[in-house]
Structures are given as structure tokens and as C-alpha cells.
Motif scaffolding. Structure first.
Motif, PDB file in Angstrom:
ATOM      1  N   TYR A 170       0.832  -1.214   0.000  1.00  0.00           N
ATOM      2  CA  TYR A 170       0.000   0.000   0.000  1.00  0.00           C
ATOM      3  C   TYR A 170       0.869   1.267   0.000  1.00  0.00           C
ATOM      4  N   ARG A 174       1.046   3.989  -3.222  1.00  0.00           N
ATOM      5  CA  ARG A 174       0.772   5.428  -3.048  1.00  0.00           C
ATOM      6  C   ARG A 174       1.976   6.249  -3.492  1.00  0.00           C
ATOM      7  N   ASN A 178       0.613   8.024  -6.897  1.00  0.00           N
ATOM      8  CA  ASN A 178       0.035   9.345  -6.624  1.00  0.00           C
ATOM      9  C   ASN A 178       0.719  10.478  -7.394  1.00  0.00           C
ATOM     10  N   ILE A 216      -4.804  -2.050  -5.867  1.00  0.00           N
ATOM     11  CA  ILE A 216      -4.464  -0.659  -6.188  1.00  0.00           C
ATOM     12  C   ILE A 216      -5.602   0.275  -5.755  1.00  0.00           C
ATOM     13  N   LEU A 220      -5.217   3.272  -2.955  1.00  0.00           N
ATOM     14  CA  LEU A 220      -5.447   4.671  -3.326  1.00  0.00           C
ATOM     15  C   LEU A 220      -6.802   5.186  -2.838  1.00  0.00           C
ATOM     16  N   LYS A 221      -7.571   4.296  -2.191  1.00  0.00           N
ATOM     17  CA  LYS A 221      -8.921   4.632  -1.708  1.00  0.00           C
ATOM     18  C   LYS A 221      -9.736   5.315  -2.813  1.00  0.00           C
ATOM     19  N   VAL A 222      -9.851   4.645  -3.928  1.00  0.00           N
ATOM     20  CA  VAL A 222     -10.554   5.220  -5.082  1.00  0.00           C
ATOM     21  C   VAL A 222     -12.069   5.247  -4.832  1.00  0.00           C
TER      22      VAL A 222
END
Ligand code: ADP
Ligand code: ASP
Ligand code: MG
Length: 458
Positions: A170, A174, A178, A216, A220-222
Motif C-alpha cells: 500500500y 501510493r 500518486n 491498487i 489509493l482509496k478510489v
């Protein structure tokens, strides 16, 4: 969003998939793209490895030639700019050549280790994803091509079904993605393949590009994860077996986990976890029919009694009975423990209340290994063991069956109505599923009968 094998089955589909991405990007969406190998390539590499291992080198060479033609044609169809196409094709040839050399080594050594297999399989996604990336560049989208490990996916060394090391993965995802997203660049990542912390290539298990996408997405907390496939969503049954299956508008993570666990190939069983943890909706959409809503997978969905059915073929049942019932329980526990140590996954287990008998359905491929180990582990007379081959397991799934009487009766009436004999029955403790085993030859008939009985037909 992830594009499955059928979405990239040829250059025209890769181009069309890249157009979908381009349209999202133009609308200002920040997105990461995950790509599978072109349809048939993963199976093809496995077959080529077997050929090489058995010394059938000509067949392995034919495979490489076919792979070269398939990807060359895909480059022509997916990438219009000549310079870019030539540059991509040069890199593709280099990789195909690397795979060719690997197959020669296998033919020489006559051995494929799980580590070598994962390395060989990685070429499928590497080849397809580069073409996908180039097709985006060709269409004016800012994009960057990344292998799974370059995107930050770091795993254990369980070759063939490696597990992500979540904390580092994780963090790395990021750190690496990002900055690209902030610059308006679309990362285009190979699905399915990753690497250990030492950089040894691994795979996440068959169908693993779903998992890449949700890892992913979770990191990225999409807002949403979209899985593009060749079906109108998660269906009431595999449409290849039940032609009048229909798409299910909404399902809970738990329901889909059950479905995937019982072999529905539509989604990788571990793929739900990263999304469920962050409460990220997953949408399964049809590449061939994009205007259809597809299936939305969320935490809570309508609690229909029965939502979906699935079938696992190629199974066998081990029937064990202890001698005296006092020793039988411990013998059964030892038996389950033994299978666990052998890495054999029980598909279903059922035990009579006398504790003297236990039936365990396992994959047929593991039957011989299991029987041998049982004979070694248990003294003669300690446990009577029999088996039945040529079995399939059908699972009936829906969160609404919890606490509702009559579901099992309806299932078994439908199966009995076809004159099919049930060999074994089990209910999950979550009451989310009821599963039963029948002779493999009766499987599809039983599946269709239950599908009709619950009015799941389109
Ligand atoms: P991809 O590789 O494109 O991500 P898969 O081929 O792995 O997609 O999964 C889609 C396939 O899963 C479908 O073609 C279908 O035959 C099969 N399948 C099995 N069970 C189901 C189900 N319940 N709903 C939808 N598809 C299913
Ligand atoms: N190409 C891999 C497979 O065929 C991964 C995937 O398609 O998701 O299993
Ligand atoms: Mg798949």
C-alpha cells in the motif's frame, strides 16, 4: 479500472478499450488502468512450458511463433503512429525472445519450477499492457507503463498464488502512483504479476488481474473499481452453462466472495477483500455492451433468497468412517488437519451426528495425494476410507436465505425432479449458501433445475 483478457483479445479490442479510458480521462477522471494478458495467452504459456518440459520443442517454438504474430497484429491494429508502433514492437520482440530462451532452457533441463512458471507467465501481461499503453499515447492520453512490481505490488514468494505484503504494497503504490495521478498521467499497470521484496517475479493466481485492480483501488482509496469483462455483470449462473442466466444488479461483498470461492470464474476470490476493507464499490461491466449498468458490488445489497448458483467440477469425495465413535471425532480432526497440511482445500465437508462418518469433497487432482497420505498417516483399521470420483459441487448463494425456511426443500425438490441423486449436502455457517454434490454427468441438469426453481431465468 481493469480490462480482462477478452477486452484485449485482439488489437481492435485493445484500441476500443483504450478509447474507453481516453473518454474517462477527457471527462477529468483520475484513473489507473490494469490490463490482463490477451485472451488465451496465459493458458498458451502454460501449455508451451509443458511441451518444453516434455521435450516437445517444436510445439513450444510454434507457440512462440503464434505469440509473435498475435502481438504483431495487435500492435498494427491498436497503434496508428508508425514510429511509436515500431518502438513498441522492438520491445515486444525482445520480450518474446526472452520467453523463447526460457522455453529452450526448460526443454534442456526438463523441469519447470513454480518460480520459473511465474516468470514465464509474466510475459503475457507484459506484452499486452505495453500495447495498451501505446494505444493510449497514440490517442493523446498521457500515460505511463508499469509492471506490477513497478506499481508497488510486493508479495510473498508463494509462486502461483502469491499474497500481497499489504503494508509495504500500500505504501509503495501510493508513493509510485500518486505523483503520476497528480500530473494527470494515467498509470497503465500489468495485472496478475508482482514481485517479492527481492525482486523475484510472482503471480497472484489465475484471474489475478482482478486482484491487482482491487489492491491498487484499496491503496489509493478510489471512488469505484470497474472490472470490464465479457458478461453483463455477475450473472445468476455462468452463462456458458445456463444460457438464460441474467445479470444481478447489486450484490454484497460477502455474496460475491461465496460465489468466487465456489469457483465462479467471474472474479478472483481474494479480489473482494481490499475493496470491502475500504468500502469501495466494485462494478462489473460488459466491454461488449457498455451501456448496460452491470453489477454493483457493495457492503449491503438486497437480501434476495437465492441470487446466484455456481458449480465446481472435477471434484471427488473422500468418505471416511472411524471404527468406534469415541475415537472417530479425533480421527476426523486428524484427517482434516492432514488435508490442510497437504495444502488440499476442502470444497465442502459434512459429518453425521454420530461423528463416525465424514465426507469431504476435494479437487479431483488432489485425490491420489490425499489417499496416499491417509494410508500413511492412519494405522490399518483406524479409519475406513472410501472415495468417489467424477463429482461436482453446486453452491446456491444468497444472503436472504438466512433464517428463511423452505430454501433447502425447494433446492432438493428441483434436483429430485430431474431424477438426480444428491451425494452430499452442506450449509455454510453464515447461512449464505447451501452446497451439494452430485455426479459430474448430472451437474448441468441439476444446476439448470435449481436455476428454474428459483425463477432466476431471464
Ligand atoms: P476477465 O478475464 O475478462 O476478467 P473472466 O473470463 O475471468 O473475465 O470472467 C468472465 C467469465 O466468467 C464469463 O465469460 C463467464 O463465462 C464466467 N462466469 C462464471 N460464472 C459467472 C457468473 N456467475 N457471472 C458471470 N460470469 C460468470
Ligand atoms: N492472465 C491471467 C489469467 O489468465 C490473469 C487474469 O486474466 O486475470 O489467469
Ligand atoms: Mg478473470
Amino acid at each position: 479500472m481493469k480490462f480482462g483478457g477478452s477486452c484485449v483479445k485482439d488489437g481492435a479490442n485493445i484500441r476500443r478499450s483504450a478509447e474507453i479510458v481516453r473518454d474517462y480521462a477527457r471527462r477529468g477522471c483520475r484513473l489507473v488502468v490494469v490490463v490482463s494478458a490477451m485472451a488465451g495467452v496465459t493458458d498458451g504459456i502454460l501449455e508451451a512450458l509443458r511441451c518444453a518440459e516434455e521435450g516437445r520443442e517444436d510445439e513450444a517454438s510454434d507457440f512462440i511463433e503464434g505469440l509473435r504474430r498475435q502481438h504483431e497484429k495487435a500492435c498494427e491494429q491498436a497503434i496508428k503512429g508508425e514510429e511509436l508502433r515500431e518502438e513498441v514492437w522492438r520491445k515486444e520482440i525482445e520480450e518474446i525472445d526472452e520467453l523463447r530462451k526460457l522455453l529452450s532452457v526448460v526443454a534442456y533441463l526438463k523441469e519447470v519450477t513454480p518460480r520459473v512458471e511465474d516468470y514465464a507467465l509474466s510475459f503475457g501481461e507484459r506484452l499486452s499492457t505495453r500495447i495498451f499503453w501505446a494505444s493510449l499515447i497514440d490517442q493523446g492520453v498521457k500515460a505511463e507503463y508499469l509492471r506490477g512490481w513497478e506499481a508497488g505490488i510486493i508479495t510473498t514468494d508463494d509462486f502461483g498464488s502469491a499474497k500481497p505484503l499489504t503494508t509495504i504494497t500500500y505504501q509503495e503504490i501510493r508513493k509510485r502512483l500518486n505523483p503520476l495521478l497528480e500530473r494527470g498521467v494515467v498509470p497503465v499497470v500489468t495485472g496478475f504479476i508482482a514481485a517479492t521484496p527481492d525482486g523475484v517475479i510472482t503471480t497472484l493466481g489465475r484471474g489475478g488481474s482482478d486482484y491487482t485492480a482491487t489492491i491498487i483501488g484499496g491503496a489509493l482509496k478510489v471512488d469505484e473499481i470497474i472490472l470490464w469483462k465479457d458478461v453483463d455483470g455477475v450473472m445468476t449462473a455462468d452463462p456458458k452453462l445456463v444460457p438464460d442466466a441474467k445479470p444481478i444488479p447489486r450484490m454484497s461483498y460477502d455474496e460475491v466472495v461465496e460465489l468466487a470461492y465456489f469457483g465462479a470464474k467471474v472474479i478472483h476470490p481474494s479480489a473482494l477483500e481490499p475493496a470491502a476493507k475500504e468500502n469501495i464499490p466494485i462494478r462489473v461491466k460488459n466491454f461488449y455492451n457498455p451501456s448496460v449498468e452491470g453489477t454493483l458490488i457493495i457492503r449491503e445489497a438486497e437480501a434476495d433468497t437465492v441470487k446466484a448458483l455456481t458449480m465446481i467440477g472435477d471434484a471427488a469425495i473422500i468418505l471416511a468412517s472411524g471404527v468406534g465413535s469415541s475415537e472417530a471425532l479425533s480421527a476426523n480432526i486428524r484427517l482434516l488437519d492432514l488435508l490442510c497440511r497437504l495444502g488440499i482445500q476442502a470444497i465442502m465437508v459434512s459429518q453425521a451426528s454420530s461423528q463416525a462418518n465424514i465426507s469431504i469433497a476435494i479437487p479431483r487432482k488432489d485425490l491420489e495425494k490425499a489417499l496416499k497420505a491417509i494410508r500413511r498417516e492412519f494405522a490399518a483399521g483406524e479409519l475406513k476410507v472410501d472415495y468417489e470420483d467424477g463429482i461436482c459441487v453446486i453452491a446456491v448463494i444468497g444472503s436472504g436465505m438466512r433464517g428463511r425456511p423452505g430454501v433447502a426443500a425447494r433446492i432438493f425438490n428441483a434436483v429430485a425432479g430431474e431424477g438426480v441423486n444428491i451425494k452430499m449436502i452442506a450449509q455454510g455457517s453464515s447461512e449464505l449458501n447451501i452446497s451439494f454434490a452430485v455426479k459430474e454427468d448430472d451437474g448441468v441438469r441439476a444446476l439448470r433445475a435449481v436455476h428454474r426453481a428459483f425463477e432466476l431465468n431471464a
